[in-house]
Scaffold this active site. Sequence first.
Site, PDB file in Angstrom:
ATOM      1  CG  ASP A  69      -2.233   0.630   1.104  1.00  0.00           C
ATOM      2  OD1 ASP A  69      -2.081   1.864   0.701  1.00  0.00           O
ATOM      3  OD2 ASP A  69      -3.282   0.172   1.161  1.00  0.00           O
ATOM      4  N   GLY A 120       4.492   1.700  -1.689  1.00  0.00           N
ATOM      5  CA  GLY A 120       4.746   2.034  -2.897  1.00  0.00           C
ATOM      6  C   GLY A 120       3.488   2.571  -3.635  1.00  0.00           C
ATOM      7  CG  ASP A 121       1.975   5.305  -7.213  1.00  0.00           C
ATOM      8  OD1 ASP A 121       1.108   4.655  -7.411  1.00  0.00           O
ATOM      9  OD2 ASP A 121       2.457   6.014  -7.971  1.00  0.00           O
ATOM     10  CG  PHE A 122      -1.966   0.680  -6.413  1.00  0.00           C
ATOM     11  CD1 PHE A 122      -2.423   1.719  -7.257  1.00  0.00           C
ATOM     12  CD2 PHE A 122      -2.685   0.223  -5.413  1.00  0.00           C
ATOM     13  CE1 PHE A 122      -3.545   2.392  -6.679  1.00  0.00           C
ATOM     14  CE2 PHE A 122      -3.674   0.802  -5.073  1.00  0.00           C
ATOM     15  CZ  PHE A 122      -4.263   1.991  -5.705  1.00  0.00           C
ATOM     16  CG  HIS A 160     -14.818   0.559  -5.016  1.00  0.00           C
ATOM     17  ND1 HIS A 160     -15.948   0.562  -4.115  1.00  0.00           N
ATOM     18  CD2 HIS A 160     -14.079   0.916  -4.260  1.00  0.00           C
ATOM     19  CE1 HIS A 160     -15.582   1.053  -2.921  1.00  0.00           C
ATOM     20  NE2 HIS A 160     -14.100   0.986  -2.996  1.00  0.00           N
TER      21      HIS A 160
HETATM   22  C1  LIG Z   1     -10.619   1.751  -0.200  1.00  0.00           C
HETATM   23  S1  LIG Z   1      -9.134   1.396   0.503  1.00  0.00           S
HETATM   24  C2  LIG Z   1      -9.291  -0.479   0.669  1.00  0.00           C
HETATM   25  C3  LIG Z   1      -8.488  -0.885   1.626  1.00  0.00           C
HETATM   26  C4  LIG Z   1      -8.299  -2.555   1.673  1.00  0.00           C
HETATM   27  N1  LIG Z   1      -8.171  -3.232   0.671  1.00  0.00           N
HETATM   28  C5  LIG Z   1      -9.665  -2.931   2.201  1.00  0.00           C
HETATM   29  O1  LIG Z   1     -10.601  -3.393   1.319  1.00  0.00           O
HETATM   30  O2  LIG Z   1      -9.998  -2.601   3.383  1.00  0.00           O
HETATM   31  C6  LIG Z   1      -8.080   1.744  -0.843  1.00  0.00           C
HETATM   32  C7  LIG Z   1      -6.525   1.591  -0.403  1.00  0.00           C
HETATM   33  O3  LIG Z   1      -5.834   1.776  -1.558  1.00  0.00           O
HETATM   34  C8  LIG Z   1      -4.538   2.481  -1.194  1.00  0.00           C
HETATM   35  N2  LIG Z   1      -3.968   3.236  -2.324  1.00  0.00           N
HETATM   36  C9  LIG Z   1      -4.455   4.388  -2.909  1.00  0.00           C
HETATM   37  N3  LIG Z   1      -3.692   4.905  -3.749  1.00  0.00           N
HETATM   38  C10 LIG Z   1      -2.425   4.006  -3.660  1.00  0.00           C
HETATM   39  C11 LIG Z   1      -1.434   3.983  -4.661  1.00  0.00           C
HETATM   40  N4  LIG Z   1      -1.267   4.904  -5.568  1.00  0.00           N
HETATM   41  N5  LIG Z   1      -0.415   2.960  -4.250  1.00  0.00           N
HETATM   42  C12 LIG Z   1      -0.938   2.009  -3.472  1.00  0.00           C
HETATM   43  N6  LIG Z   1      -1.896   2.068  -2.558  1.00  0.00           N
HETATM   44  C13 LIG Z   1      -2.833   3.098  -2.662  1.00  0.00           C
HETATM   45  C14 LIG Z   1      -5.180   3.337  -0.006  1.00  0.00           C
HETATM   46  O4  LIG Z   1      -4.133   3.619   0.919  1.00  0.00           O
HETATM   47  C15 LIG Z   1      -6.159   2.461   0.606  1.00  0.00           C
HETATM   48  O5  LIG Z   1      -5.530   1.607   1.625  1.00  0.00           O
END
Ligand SMILES: C[S@@+](CC[C@H](N)C(=O)[O-])C[C@H]1O[C@@H](n2cnc3c(N)ncnc32)[C@H](O)[C@@H]1O
Length: 337
Positions: free
Chosen positions: A197, A223-225, A243
């Site tokens: 994340d 990191g950054d996905f 979503h």
């Molecule tokens: C809606 S939350 C879902 C978290 C978890 N998967 C859950 O269902 O409880 C979205 C997640 O995406 C992560 N996220 C957003 N942008 C990101 C990025 N560019 N790289 C990595 N993670 C990211 C956020 O930090 C967050 O934890």
Amino acid sequence: MAAHQRLMNMMFGTICSQVVGTAARLGLADHLGDNELDHRELAELTDTHPGALARLLRALAALEIVIETHPGTFRLGAAGLPLRTDRPDSQAAAVLLFTDPALLDSWKLTEEAVRTGQPTFAGLYGTDFFSFLATKPELSERFNATMRQVSLPIAQLIPVSYDFTRYHTVIDIGGGDGTLLAQILHGARASHGVVFDSPTGVAEASATLTAAGVADRCRITAGDFFSAVPQGGDLYVLKNILHDWDDERCVTILEQCHKAMPAGGRLLIVESVLPDAVDTANPAPYLTDISMLVNMGGQERTRNEYETLCRRAGFEVTAVHPTVLPTSYSLIEATPV
Ligand SMILES: C[S@@+](CC[C@H](N)C(=O)[O-])C[C@H]1O[C@@H](n2cnc3c(N)ncnc32)[C@H](O)[C@@H]1O
């Protein structure tokens, strides 16, 4: 219920949300605990106007959040128990987040979002929701706690609905504080895992994985996905990630998973999948869809729409497993083609 009454109840939803949010901000549930208290004692404890607090408590009683045991005296009702912060099923952080005044501004512009198709959050704050969170440590901590609270009941169901024991390394992309991975590894005792994340997203992961007793089989990677995800997992999980984003951004995330995955690897998308025709028995995903429109620029999708995204990123959907609860969550399994 008569049609006009239903409409009025929907319209009053904003007031209900403010009543419940104010109760959470005043910590009323924690003050009440297992006891019953007079509204004057509660006003003293919460530094509020006794008459106004009595009116708030009356509204909370009408909503069955509290129960009025004698005139002016209240205890928690069943619907108020999850407002306590000391319960494992607490939803207090979620209530605080979703009623946070800072996050309500974008809702005032819902009409604009519907006219333009663009998230008003980004217009107001000049950045997307997650980049905004990265600059607000307290809000980010609350977001992580909210995700933990709303995800836990679903995370507990996922290993019941899907066999994870066949995987050596499960990589949870956007895995937040590790709530889902902890549940998966709890059931798959020989498997290993990676929570991936953003740096703020994984801030609480070590504590969650340690508390669940699975930290020795886990790695936490920030990191950054959109740029890259960890390599070498035989299963990549994306729960409530796609979503949040528009189709182009989703395809980029999926392509990064495709690149990192060995031959024979699999993808598991966990999302609330919309039926092709509107299901009036379960309005929740249609409402989160509007939240995605206003705040994130993402959307809830049908099975066909997920299949199209997968195809664009080089995956083929091979199975869709509904979860065992009456939720609209499904597990969409895909393999690289
Ligand atoms: C809606 S939350 C879902 C978290 C978890 N998967 C859950 O269902 O409880 C979205 C997640 O995406 C992560 N996220 C957003 N942008 C990101 C990025 N560019 N790289 C990595 N993670 C990211 C956020 O930090 C967050 O934890």
